[in-house]
Design an enzyme around this catalytic site. Structure first.
Site, short mmCIF file in Angstrom:
data_model
loop_
_atom_site.label_atom_id
_atom_site.label_comp_id
_atom_site.label_asym_id
_atom_site.label_seq_id
_atom_site.Cartn_x
_atom_site.Cartn_y
_atom_site.Cartn_z
CB CYS A 30 29.87 41.83 46.56
SG CYS A 30 31.52 42.53 46.47
CG HIS A 67 35.00 39.82 46.21
ND1 HIS A 67 34.08 38.80 46.34
CD2 HIS A 67 34.49 40.68 45.29
CE1 HIS A 67 33.07 39.02 45.51
NE2 HIS A 67 33.30 40.15 44.87
CD GLU A 121 35.77 36.43 48.40
OE1 GLU A 121 34.99 36.50 47.43
OE2 GLU A 121 35.70 37.19 49.39
#
Length: 509
Positions: A79, A167, A169
């Protein structure tokens, strides 16, 4: 030193989660603020740039010199990290004109690119950004897109430098762990050999070298962190470790005796200190939560200092500090606003003249548990719910008296014992009871009562940063409520806390 991945933190709420995902791959990683970049060392295999609440379109946006990494080490921008590299490389980043938050699907994926190995078309990813990359620099190639975001991912030509605008994660990115494995293992070349066994072996060796024949004092709490720290130091220096377990009169029912017994079974050199009266005296009349914490911290220091002087020539203070504490103290934004002060041995004053040894300072809580299990520490300690340092003092709202402590100990004992007996204990991250500073009308037999109210609290969580109230079965709650009211004199009403964190905290004070 183990191979490692460096994570540069730009202030994202997800930065610690990136680190947890990397470590789940048995790869060591460290988080450093973007404005405190460490030197490149031979053990550094790759770099991840985190997201950020900042925007590259702002004045004075975070913009560290990452040029030493580019072209020399694999780099992955997530990002903000991706937008920063694109803008600094000559691309264009603009404010998003459409909503780029939430679930999206990758409708184009360059499956020949190593970052997207085994990533499927239409794979779900999680977007969370207010800016978007409109134009990539000439030497960048787009390697993934969604319906609304053309530059969902890019690679810099002739470099192992990548950027993604989602993202990986978070669990909402269905194949995020695969992408991180591709970067960490296949691109960065990490060998995935950072395991609890390796950690124990290397840490014990480091402790032996660091401490030598010196003596170490360590304050035990009965919790996971201090227990695992004690066992690691014990393996390194044996009888030169002196453990102190203080009974502050605010522990759970029978906890002082039970915990002392379990430590003896572990072979630790432990001295139990009964200091209940000192703590009760210091707490007399105090009602403010911070005042209670500070009084407990002050008396703990006095007792600990007094006991430590019984150990001649002690040079070191052992502590169970874990990685989130270390990250917080050097975070991009500085230490968080004080919601409540934390009570641990970290507040010991300079006059004690002890050097600090912290064998767990690189581990997250779940990793501490894995190391403890590998060390053979009993499940009763490894699986123990977190318990606040000030103990029942912050679960008794208002002033503290031995009578109130006794009441709450009985209530808490019934609640925790019932969770264990019914097999619910391990499904709960933390549980306890609060004694409220109110009384309510009740009826027992033919008599009207006006007695105390207790609140039960049980939450699910991973690390305590966020938590949800635990949906315990109604039948269980009914049985616990009945048992408390029938067996604990002075209590005639039980309530259950259904608040999540945030906005509430786990403890009431």
């Amino acid at each position: 030193m183990p191979e490692k991945i460096l994570i540069l933190d730009f202030g994202s709420q997800y930065t610690q989660l990136i680190a947890r995902r990397v470590r789940e791959l048995n790869v060591y990683c460290e988080i450093h603020p973007f404005n405190k970049i460490p030197e490149i060392t031979p053990d550094l295999k790759g770099v991840i740039l985190s997201g950020s609440p900042s925007s590259v379109r702002e004045e004075n946006y975070p913009n560290p010199d990452i040029n030493p990494f580019l072209g020399n080490l694999p780099v992955l921008g997530v990002c903000y990290g991706a937008q920063l590299m694109a803008q600094e490389g000559g691309g264009e980043v603009i404010a998003s004109t459409i909503r780029e938050y939430g679930r999206a699907k990758l409708n184009h994926v360059d499956q020949h690119n190593r970052l997207f190995k085994e990533i499927t078309i239409d794979s779900q990813v999680w977007m969370s950004h207010g800016d978007t990359i409109k134009q990539v620099p000439e030497n960048f190639e787009i390697i993934a897109s969604t319906d609304s975001v053309e530059v969902a991912a890019y690679k810099v030509k002739d470099q192992e430098t990548y950027g993604i605008q989602f993202h990986p994660e978070v669990t909402h990115s269905a194949e995020g762990k695969t992408l991180l494995r591709n970067f960490v293992v296949h691109i960065s070349g990490c060998s995935q050999d950072w395991t609890p066994d390796i950690f124990i072996e290397s840490t014990v060796a480091e402790l032996r070298e660091q401490i030598g024949n010196d003596k170490v004092i360590l304050g035990l709490s009965g919790g996971v962190d201090s227990s695992v720290a004690a066992m690691l130091i014990h393996q390194a220096i044996g009888k030169n470790l002196y453990c102190i377990f203080v009974d502050n009169g605010l522990l759970r029912k029978n906890e002082f005796e039970d915990v002392l017994h379990s430590y003896k079974d572990m072979g630790l050199n432990v001295k139990g200190v009964d200091a209940k009266d000192q703590f009760y005296s210091s707490l007399a009349g105090l009602t403010d939560p911070e005042a209670k914490r500070k009084a407990i911290g002050r008396v703990f220091i006095e007792v600990f200092d007094q006991e430590s002087h019984q150990v001649e020539d002690a040079k070191w203070l052992g502590q169970g500090t874990i990685y989130p504490d270390v990250i917080e103290s050097v975070s991009v934004k500085g230490p968080s606003a004080t919601i409540k002060s934390h009570h641990n041995v970290g507040g010991l004053p300079d006059f004690m003249k002890l050097k600090v040894v912290e064998p767990l300072k690189t581990l997250f809580k779940d990793e501490v548990r894995l190391v403890g299990k590998t060390l053979g520490i009993a499940d009763t300690i490894i699986g123990r719910h977190p318990f606040p340092g000030p103990g029942l003092a912050i679960r008794i709202l208002g002033d503290i008296t031995p009578e109130k402590v006794a009441i709450l100990q009985e209530v808490d004992h019934i609640f925790i014992s019932s969770l264990k007996r019914t097999g619910l204990y391990d499904q709960v991250w933390q549980a306890g009871a609060m004694l409220l500073p109110i009384q309510s009308v009740g009826v027992m037999g033919d008599e009207r009562t006006y007695e105390r109210v207790v609140a039960l609290r049980a939450v699910t969580s991973v690390d305590g940063m966020t938590a949800d109230w635990c949906h315990l079965p109604y039948e269980f709650l009914a049985d616990v409520s009945n048992e408390i009211i029938n067996k604990v004199r002075g209590v005639n009403r039980v309530v259950y806390d259904i608040s999540s964190k945030p906005p509430a905290t786990i403890e009431w004070e």
